[in-house]
Write an enzyme that holds these catalytic residues in place. Sequence first.
Site, short mmCIF file in Angstrom:
data_model
loop_
_atom_site.label_atom_id
_atom_site.label_comp_id
_atom_site.label_asym_id
_atom_site.label_seq_id
_atom_site.Cartn_x
_atom_site.Cartn_y
_atom_site.Cartn_z
N TRP A 1 0.82 -1.23 0.00
CA TRP A 1 0.00 0.00 0.00
C TRP A 1 0.84 1.27 0.00
CZ3 TRP A 1 -2.31 2.05 5.14
CH2 TRP A 1 -2.91 3.29 4.93
N ASP B 1 -0.60 -8.66 -2.09
CA ASP B 1 -1.79 -7.81 -2.23
C ASP B 1 -1.39 -6.41 -2.67
OD1 ASP B 1 -4.83 -7.37 -1.38
OD2 ASP B 1 -3.68 -5.66 -0.63
N TYR C 1 -2.85 2.38 -5.59
CA TYR C 1 -1.62 2.59 -4.84
C TYR C 1 -0.58 3.27 -5.73
CZ TYR C 1 -3.58 -0.80 -1.48
OH TYR C 1 -4.38 -1.47 -0.58
N SER D 1 -13.64 -5.10 0.01
CA SER D 1 -12.88 -4.48 1.08
C SER D 1 -13.76 -3.49 1.83
CB SER D 1 -11.66 -3.75 0.51
OG SER D 1 -10.93 -3.09 1.54
N TRP E 1 -6.09 -5.65 7.02
CA TRP E 1 -4.99 -4.70 6.85
C TRP E 1 -4.74 -3.96 8.16
CZ3 TRP E 1 -5.86 0.71 7.02
CH2 TRP E 1 -7.18 1.14 6.83
N PRO F 1 -2.73 -4.82 10.84
CA PRO F 1 -2.82 -5.57 12.09
C PRO F 1 -2.00 -4.96 13.22
CG PRO F 1 -1.38 -6.70 10.52
CD PRO F 1 -2.07 -5.59 9.77
N ALA G 1 -2.00 -1.66 13.67
CA ALA G 1 -2.58 -0.32 13.84
C ALA G 1 -1.62 0.75 13.33
CB ALA G 1 -2.96 -0.08 15.30
#
Length: 337
Positions: free
Chosen positions: A22, A50, A55, A153, A206, A208, A210
């Site tokens: 990302w 992914d 992006y 998503s 996405w 995980p 934070a």
Amino acid sequence: MVEYRYLGNSGLKVTEITYGNWVTHGSQVENDAAIKTVHRALDLGITSFDTADVYANTAAESVLGEALKGQRREGLEIFTKVYWPTGPGGPNDQGLSRKHILESINGSLKRLGTDYVELYQAHRYDYETPLEETMQAFADVVRSGKAMYIGVSEWTAEQLQAGHELAKELKFQLVSNQPQYSALWRVIEGKVVPTSADLGISQIVWSPMAQGVLSGKYLPGQEAPAGSRATDEKSGANFIKRFMSDEVLTAVQKLKPVAEQAGLTMPQLAIAWVLQNDNVAAALVGASRPEQLDDSVKASGVKLDADTMSAIDEALAPVAVTDPEETYSVSPKSRPA
């Protein structure tokens, strides 16, 4: 090596640690470094990757395609997405209309250097396009051989239910949802996860960690470290703001002894925590340097005992966001201008 899980109610297996690009490829990280990081992921046993057309305005797909060039295609699982504006951002360069989906999949495949992707995902719900039109276009993408499975998503429980029903009618598989999920952001647990479990839909989660807050590197009362995500607008500084209060950062520091007791680093603890949820097929991790992945992959296969899970809950309960109503605020009610 990284373990595999089934994606939804399908026969497709994906690595439970999946590499996501990302905020790195095409923007934050130079291409050579990005390619080295992808190669390190492969060396560590990650075969699932992914990305999304939005992006770095399509550049991230091109970098990933270059990095995977020469790899055995049958040994990879490649995911990409469609919805957000790309190119010049014209009125039809966004959304989930038939026109945008069918044009976007062709562009994504060209940039990725492949004839197909394993998973094609609706990056958000499009309130301006009839769901029937969107799902018919996805069915045609699958029938044309350009994608094997369809995912979404940040869809709500009701949107997942409606999408699943249409997919079933159209005879293709809706296998996944990609929401934000971490020990600090648990909004999917109330409605999305139970509904998904009933429908045979997995979560590919996405952030995980934070946006890095659960790594413990941000300390209460102190400036964010130079070069960290919290200081870099290109790498998601706006996303991390909600977690940067002293109250949250103080609570996160309480996890340090919990991680030590479990024999894990704090990033490993955060990733392992989301993987304890049976409805989670994969946790997305990114990296700006190859060595960062060496730590992340060690969360694969970790089983956290009840005491550890309770200790995490106790530390973060005052600051964790759990309201399922938050899932209704993620997709824009109109397409971005």
